[in-house]
Write an enzyme that holds these catalytic residues in place. Sequence first.
Site, PDB file in Angstrom:
ATOM      1  CB  SER A  59      -2.296   5.985   7.702  1.00  0.00           C
ATOM      2  OG  SER A  59      -1.423   5.751   6.583  1.00  0.00           O
TER       3      SER A  59
ATOM      4  CE  LYS B 222      -2.857   7.045   3.656  1.00  0.00           C
ATOM      5  NZ  LYS B 222      -1.773   6.170   4.164  1.00  0.00           N
TER       6      LYS B 222
ATOM      7  CB  SER C 299      -0.049   2.965   6.467  1.00  0.00           C
ATOM      8  OG  SER C 299       0.267   3.435   7.745  1.00  0.00           O
TER       9      SER C 299
END
Length: 539
Positions: A148, A79, A172
């Site tokens: 996210s 990420k 997330s």
Amino acid sequence: MTALYDLTATEIVRRVRARELSAVDLVTALLERIARLEPEIEAWATLGADEALAEAAERDRAAEAGQIGPLHGVPIGVKDIIDVAGMPTVAGFAPYRDRRADQDAHVVARLRAAGAIILGKVHTTQFAHADPAPTKNPWNAARTPGGSSAGSAAAVAARMVPLALGTQTAGSVVRPAAYCGTVGFKPSYNWASRQGVIPLAWSLDHVGLLARTVEDVALAYDAIAGTQTDLAARRDTPPRLVLLTEFLERAEPDVRDHLLDVADRLRAAGATVEEGALPVDLDLWLAVHRVIMQAEVAAVHAEQCARHPDDYGKLLRQEIEVGQLIPAAYLLTAARLRRRIARAVDTALGEVDGYLLPSVSNAAPRRNTTGDRTFQAPWSLVGTPAITLPTGLNSDGLPLGTQLVARRGQDAALLALAAWCAQALGTIAPPDLEPPAEEPEPEAVEQPAAEEAPVADASTEESAPAEEPAAEPAAPREAAPEVEPEPAPADPEPAAAPEEETAAAEATATEPAAPDVPDPGAANDADEAEETPERPAES
């Protein structure tokens, strides 16, 4: 014959050990798949093709010499708020586009040491908040992949990579995994160092793992945490689960019906599943999370947002503005209530093996939102481990997830529970990766839970941001002081309970322990401020 991109991390390691698979061949196959699918899905922020092939060649040489790690040859997506040496960590923030990490984040370094190959950085919403990322859901390009950790979930679901790192502050990891039909695991708070991870809210941020199987997330968890999880620990011991009725009442009909069917299937496999309630009012729980998150987001980002207002997304900027308006007394109240909630949940979960609930209230909505955080945020607040399993599809052909939650520190026990449930429930087939024609994108909106009321209201009319001065960016903001964390309940695993960065007020005569402060880490080197905008202090 199984295509190389269809191999799970566990299968990859087995084949590498048996000298049946070359890491170079595997990475080449994944890069070819990414080249074909990436224009439609947009999962990747940075793809390190040359670096990954070079690293794969090193892994092949090591394998020939008999040096094989627990994740040997497994490609991983990271990420884009987590540092990878030599790659930019942009975090969806334009002023960071030229920043490159000098070293790997702790979790990345641990994965490399175990033999993993870093394929690149996957998209995140800006600073892991709510403004949608460009990524599309592999099941339907008009639907959100969640957030996210949007790129993490989409890349795993699309078979671009078998394993990815994500983070969760509200929902997330669990939510995007559920929307994209993958396994998503948020371990207990502080299970691993967050060094090299850009913070959103210090005392709520968790690093998490996304993969296609429970075995794969357990493999990565053990590599990072230095543990040895026995997924067969409860093979002959059916679990005792509490089906949380509050979440069924708030779920959409197809989600509710699916979860009830899941409960029946688990009972048929031998599990004890009884309906029950949370030990604390859910609306209070969500309000406490909201107050702490808004205040901490403002503390992390307010200074930088003031310097670069036009570069911040609308939803994150609003969160910062609201967080700055929260009175200290409200924050003290929230932190003390947080401790009460955590103790009550520890007690309740000490009597059963876990909670059973939907992963999200709905299937993936349209792409102008990242989805509903209601069903995941409670576990981020109190730091309990949570995992989502892909257990079905709705009438529109979109994935539905089943969430399991265990007591703080019981990460290995939750993984064993999830393995038992996955065996009983089965999984879903992968998506048909010929995405439909993309629909026009509506304006981005946050999708808060209906029961969440903001503590303080920012103006509904956006004022024009102040013009950014021509002066160089200010020196790094000092991180919050580090304080010894409150210990978690005594459990087989060494995970710690969430510490309170802030404090908060308790409507009871019983006085809790003094508030705690999470480890915020150190601020970035001030020398970098001369050329590039400041990034928040890392936690």
